[in-house]
Scaffold this motif. Sequence first.
Motif, PDB file in Angstrom:
ATOM      1  N   THR A 291      37.836  35.459  46.238  1.00  0.00           N
ATOM      2  CA  THR A 291      36.476  35.060  45.864  1.00  0.00           C
ATOM      3  C   THR A 291      36.452  34.658  44.392  1.00  0.00           C
ATOM      4  OG1 THR A 291      35.891  37.353  45.372  1.00  0.00           O
ATOM      5  CG2 THR A 291      35.432  36.573  47.585  1.00  0.00           C
ATOM      6  N   HIS A 292      35.360  34.012  43.991  1.00  0.00           N
ATOM      7  CA  HIS A 292      35.219  33.519  42.630  1.00  0.00           C
ATOM      8  C   HIS A 292      33.978  34.108  41.973  1.00  0.00           C
ATOM      9  CE1 HIS A 292      37.788  30.449  44.474  1.00  0.00           C
ATOM     10  NE2 HIS A 292      38.229  30.228  43.242  1.00  0.00           N
ATOM     11  N   HIS A 293      34.058  34.234  40.630  1.00  0.00           N
ATOM     12  CA  HIS A 293      32.889  34.594  39.836  1.00  0.00           C
ATOM     13  C   HIS A 293      32.015  33.350  39.666  1.00  0.00           C
ATOM     14  CE1 HIS A 293      34.212  38.617  38.717  1.00  0.00           C
ATOM     15  NE2 HIS A 293      35.399  38.118  38.382  1.00  0.00           N
ATOM     16  N   ARG A 294      30.833  33.518  39.104  1.00  0.00           N
ATOM     17  CA  ARG A 294      29.941  32.371  38.882  1.00  0.00           C
ATOM     18  C   ARG A 294      30.526  31.344  37.921  1.00  0.00           C
ATOM     19  NH1 ARG A 294      23.737  33.856  38.540  1.00  0.00           N
ATOM     20  NH2 ARG A 294      23.494  33.545  40.766  1.00  0.00           N
ATOM     21  N   ASP A 295      31.368  31.816  36.972  1.00  0.00           N
ATOM     22  CA  ASP A 295      31.959  30.885  36.011  1.00  0.00           C
ATOM     23  C   ASP A 295      33.194  30.168  36.559  1.00  0.00           C
ATOM     24  OD1 ASP A 295      33.767  32.968  36.025  1.00  0.00           O
ATOM     25  OD2 ASP A 295      33.762  33.257  33.858  1.00  0.00           O
ATOM     26  N   GLY A 296      33.598  30.481  37.788  1.00  0.00           N
ATOM     27  CA  GLY A 296      34.729  29.808  38.411  1.00  0.00           C
ATOM     28  C   GLY A 296      36.028  30.581  38.363  1.00  0.00           C
ATOM     29  N   SER A 297      36.061  31.664  37.599  1.00  0.00           N
ATOM     30  CA  SER A 297      37.286  32.468  37.559  1.00  0.00           C
ATOM     31  C   SER A 297      37.407  33.309  38.825  1.00  0.00           C
ATOM     32  CB  SER A 297      37.296  33.367  36.317  1.00  0.00           C
ATOM     33  OG  SER A 297      36.212  34.273  36.364  1.00  0.00           O
ATOM     34  N   ARG A 298      38.611  33.713  39.142  1.00  0.00           N
ATOM     35  CA  ARG A 298      38.843  34.469  40.371  1.00  0.00           C
ATOM     36  C   ARG A 298      38.625  35.958  40.165  1.00  0.00           C
ATOM     37  NH1 ARG A 298      42.171  31.915  44.598  1.00  0.00           N
ATOM     38  NH2 ARG A 298      42.354  29.756  43.980  1.00  0.00           N
ATOM     39  N   VAL A 299      38.213  36.631  41.229  1.00  0.00           N
ATOM     40  CA  VAL A 299      38.056  38.078  41.210  1.00  0.00           C
ATOM     41  C   VAL A 299      39.432  38.691  41.453  1.00  0.00           C
ATOM     42  CG1 VAL A 299      36.952  40.036  42.333  1.00  0.00           C
ATOM     43  CG2 VAL A 299      35.706  37.890  42.092  1.00  0.00           C
ATOM     44  N   THR A 300      39.834  39.610  40.577  1.00  0.00           N
ATOM     45  CA  THR A 300      41.145  40.247  40.713  1.00  0.00           C
ATOM     46  C   THR A 300      40.993  41.758  40.780  1.00  0.00           C
ATOM     47  OG1 THR A 300      41.440  40.310  38.329  1.00  0.00           O
ATOM     48  CG2 THR A 300      42.378  38.426  39.489  1.00  0.00           C
ATOM     49  N   VAL A 301      41.970  42.385  41.410  1.00  0.00           N
ATOM     50  CA  VAL A 301      42.048  43.835  41.502  1.00  0.00           C
ATOM     51  C   VAL A 301      43.369  44.239  40.866  1.00  0.00           C
ATOM     52  CG1 VAL A 301      42.176  45.788  43.079  1.00  0.00           C
ATOM     53  CG2 VAL A 301      40.744  43.843  43.644  1.00  0.00           C
ATOM     54  N   ARG A 302      43.338  45.227  39.970  1.00  0.00           N
ATOM     55  CA  ARG A 302      44.564  45.693  39.337  1.00  0.00           C
ATOM     56  C   ARG A 302      45.143  46.845  40.142  1.00  0.00           C
ATOM     57  NH1 ARG A 302      45.333  44.232  33.844  1.00  0.00           N
ATOM     58  NH2 ARG A 302      46.507  46.142  33.582  1.00  0.00           N
ATOM     59  N   ALA A 303      46.454  46.799  40.387  1.00  0.00           N
ATOM     60  CA  ALA A 303      47.145  47.861  41.123  1.00  0.00           C
ATOM     61  C   ALA A 303      48.286  48.385  40.257  1.00  0.00           C
ATOM     62  CB  ALA A 303      47.689  47.312  42.428  1.00  0.00           C
ATOM     63  N   THR A 304      48.434  49.706  40.231  1.00  0.00           N
ATOM     64  CA  THR A 304      49.468  50.355  39.439  1.00  0.00           C
ATOM     65  C   THR A 304      50.425  51.090  40.360  1.00  0.00           C
ATOM     66  OG1 THR A 304      47.873  50.659  37.662  1.00  0.00           O
ATOM     67  CG2 THR A 304      49.859  51.960  37.535  1.00  0.00           C
ATOM     68  N   CYS A 305      51.703  51.046  40.045  1.00  0.00           N
ATOM     69  CA  CYS A 305      52.728  51.710  40.840  1.00  0.00           C
ATOM     70  C   CYS A 305      52.517  53.221  40.792  1.00  0.00           C
ATOM     71  CB  CYS A 305      54.110  51.348  40.314  1.00  0.00           C
ATOM     72  SG  CYS A 305      55.459  52.169  41.189  1.00  0.00           S
ATOM     73  N   ARG A 306      52.475  53.842  41.954  1.00  0.00           N
ATOM     74  CA  ARG A 306      52.271  55.292  42.026  1.00  0.00           C
ATOM     75  C   ARG A 306      53.558  56.069  41.769  1.00  0.00           C
ATOM     76  NH1 ARG A 306      48.400  56.073  47.267  1.00  0.00           N
ATOM     77  NH2 ARG A 306      46.670  54.817  46.501  1.00  0.00           N
ATOM     78  N   ALA A 307      54.688  55.460  42.030  1.00  0.00           N
ATOM     79  CA  ALA A 307      55.956  56.169  41.871  1.00  0.00           C
ATOM     80  C   ALA A 307      56.280  56.443  40.400  1.00  0.00           C
ATOM     81  CB  ALA A 307      57.077  55.381  42.516  1.00  0.00           C
ATOM     82  N   CYS A 308      56.011  55.470  39.526  1.00  0.00           N
ATOM     83  CA  CYS A 308      56.339  55.641  38.105  1.00  0.00           C
ATOM     84  C   CYS A 308      55.097  55.831  37.236  1.00  0.00           C
ATOM     85  CB  CYS A 308      57.143  54.445  37.612  1.00  0.00           C
ATOM     86  SG  CYS A 308      56.244  52.887  37.659  1.00  0.00           S
ATOM     87  N   ASN A 309      53.927  55.877  37.851  1.00  0.00           N
ATOM     88  CA  ASN A 309      52.653  56.059  37.135  1.00  0.00           C
ATOM     89  C   ASN A 309      52.399  54.970  36.104  1.00  0.00           C
ATOM     90  OD1 ASN A 309      51.972  58.406  38.543  1.00  0.00           O
ATOM     91  ND2 ASN A 309      53.228  59.647  37.173  1.00  0.00           N
ATOM     92  N   GLY A 310      52.845  53.764  36.395  1.00  0.00           N
ATOM     93  CA  GLY A 310      52.569  52.621  35.532  1.00  0.00           C
ATOM     94  C   GLY A 310      53.487  52.462  34.341  1.00  0.00           C
ATOM     95  N   THR A 311      54.615  53.162  34.308  1.00  0.00           N
ATOM     96  CA  THR A 311      55.536  53.019  33.182  1.00  0.00           C
ATOM     97  C   THR A 311      56.622  51.985  33.439  1.00  0.00           C
ATOM     98  OG1 THR A 311      56.979  54.784  33.976  1.00  0.00           O
ATOM     99  CG2 THR A 311      55.193  55.415  32.478  1.00  0.00           C
ATOM    100  N   GLY A 312      56.997  51.791  34.705  1.00  0.00           N
ATOM    101  CA  GLY A 312      58.059  50.846  35.033  1.00  0.00           C
ATOM    102  C   GLY A 312      59.440  51.470  35.003  1.00  0.00           C
ATOM    103  N   HIS A 313      59.515  52.729  34.607  1.00  0.00           N
ATOM    104  CA  HIS A 313      60.795  53.427  34.521  1.00  0.00           C
ATOM    105  C   HIS A 313      60.715  54.739  35.282  1.00  0.00           C
ATOM    106  CE1 HIS A 313      62.247  50.712  31.429  1.00  0.00           C
ATOM    107  NE2 HIS A 313      61.064  50.829  30.852  1.00  0.00           N
ATOM    108  N   THR A 314      61.872  55.243  35.673  1.00  0.00           N
ATOM    109  CA  THR A 314      61.939  56.539  36.324  1.00  0.00           C
ATOM    110  C   THR A 314      62.847  57.454  35.522  1.00  0.00           C
ATOM    111  OG1 THR A 314      63.782  55.804  37.694  1.00  0.00           O
ATOM    112  CG2 THR A 314      61.585  55.626  38.643  1.00  0.00           C
TER     113      THR A 314
END
Length: 60
Positions: A26-49
């Motif tokens: 879907t799009h906002h009124r200004d034409g930009s797209r609606v986005t959802v941010r998702a974070t990795c549950r395994a590393c809690n958003g760090t990218g490292h283990t």
Amino acid sequence: MPQHAPSRPVCRNCDGFPTVAITTGTHHRDGSRVTVRATCRACNGTGHTAPSATLTRAGR
């Protein structure tokens, strides 16, 4: 060839990309797209283990 080795192992679940933005289609009124941010549950958003414990054989 990489010049520096990573200090910690990269997360196997997200391959080092812990946070992503997913478009919903879907799009906002200004034409930009609606986005959802998702974070990795395994590393809690760090990218490292944490390095895994290695099995060491002792004795015979």
